[in-house]
Design an enzyme around this catalytic site. Sequence first.
Site, PDB file in Angstrom:
ATOM      1  N   CYS A 162       1.233  -4.627   2.936  1.00 51.81           N
ATOM      2  CA  CYS A 162       2.063  -4.976   4.687  1.00 51.81           C
ATOM      3  C   CYS A 162       1.404  -6.185   5.059  1.00 51.81           C
ATOM      4  CB  CYS A 162       0.777  -4.149   5.482  1.00 51.81           C
ATOM      5  SG  CYS A 162       0.857  -2.096   5.217  1.00 51.81           S
ATOM      6  N   HIS A 292      -2.391  -5.485  13.406  1.00 55.42           N
ATOM      7  CA  HIS A 292      -1.896  -5.429  12.364  1.00 55.42           C
ATOM      8  C   HIS A 292      -1.761  -3.747  13.387  1.00 55.42           C
ATOM      9  CE1 HIS A 292      -0.876  -3.709   8.752  1.00 55.42           C
ATOM     10  NE2 HIS A 292      -1.557  -2.898   8.631  1.00 55.42           N
ATOM     11  N   HIS A 326       5.197   1.171  11.495  1.00 59.50           N
ATOM     12  CA  HIS A 326       4.585   0.857  10.167  1.00 59.50           C
ATOM     13  C   HIS A 326       5.528   0.007   9.690  1.00 59.50           C
ATOM     14  CE1 HIS A 326       2.725  -2.167   8.027  1.00 59.50           C
ATOM     15  NE2 HIS A 326       1.577  -0.708   7.884  1.00 59.50           N
TER      16      HIS A 326
END
Length: 401
Positions: A162, A292, A326
């Site tokens: 990520c 995040h 995401h």
Amino acid sequence: MKPLLLSRYTATSCIGTGLAATRAALAQGRSGLHPCDFETVDLDTWIGRVNGLEQAPLAPALADYDCRNNRLAMLGLQQDGFLEAARDAVARHGARRVAVLLGTSTSGILETELAYRQRDPLSGALPPDFHYRGSHNIFSVAEFVRHAVGAAGPAWVISTACSSSAKVFASAARLLASGLIDAAIVGGVDSLCLTTLYGFNSLELVAPEPCRPYDPARSGISIGEAAAFVLLERAPDTPGPADIVLSGYGESSDAHHMSAPHPQGLGARMAMEQALACAGLRPTDIDYINLHGTGTPSNDAAEGLAVGTLFGNRTAASSTKGATGHTLGAAGGLEAVFCAIALAEGMMPGSPGTRELDPGIDIAYRLQPESAPLRHVLSNSLGFGGTNCSLVFSRPAGDAR
């Protein structure tokens, strides 16, 4: 570091194709998530899908690169004049002076998944029209973008889960500082595939509803796809009133666990501290933090603790993953563009899907979009294995907006 100008930027995700649609969705606090209808996937979850990619094959001359990931890359490149701006940079600086540095997690692995369904029943051979190099290969997207813009400088793909497309900003900054290049095309492209959907489901990390970052009832992630690109060049000595720059970056690798974050957010805090030091800023200088914020219990708790330790509960923050899902290896680049939009518009995005802040997390979390004067914003991207990156973006001239 010397600030780097975001000469041009663009983003494509489930909330919109290009800046205008993306800006409107963020300002409205709108989500693009919907129940999973991807390919043959049979999971009780929601996804952030970019529509139309199945009907958008690449031109015959690019057939060897044809896969969902590179189709998404091309769609992204064609927005907001980015492709033309990148080609202009190549013409101005020379092809060998323009780098292409991108992030992805799974690249075109969907093509391999589909090819395995068509393998020869006797030999097991994959179909002859399957091109690993142009699809599944991690470098495929950089090679494809390089070909599309005519660049011939350094090129690589970072695949650190990520944090992938946040870390490319740091790589570009180092190349520019060393004098090896004069411009860099950075960002990330990651597309939906069976591996990520079933893989995260096997980890019990996908939510059965739209993800709810930082909510006490959060139950996991929603997976999305996106393409985001930024053209980075050296900033002028006297920035213009509308200029937005990368002013700092920080990276860390706490290696706490393969998939779980450090419970105290050690790596996240180290990356944020380094980004602030790189930018020559204090925590009180940051006006907004793009978290995040994946929506898993452990990620949000750890990041919230790190942010609270460093910034207290004064600095406004939110996660935009309730809008886009995401987007994994594209998340850092996508949210960098969100930060640029926030600075340009004087607008802090909200957190679609989140109904209230977890009372165990003491930060200044924003549920709804808000207008606010912004000069410096910070974006966090925290990857599996403790590979973390924080970026600081700033408006160096004119009034904060």
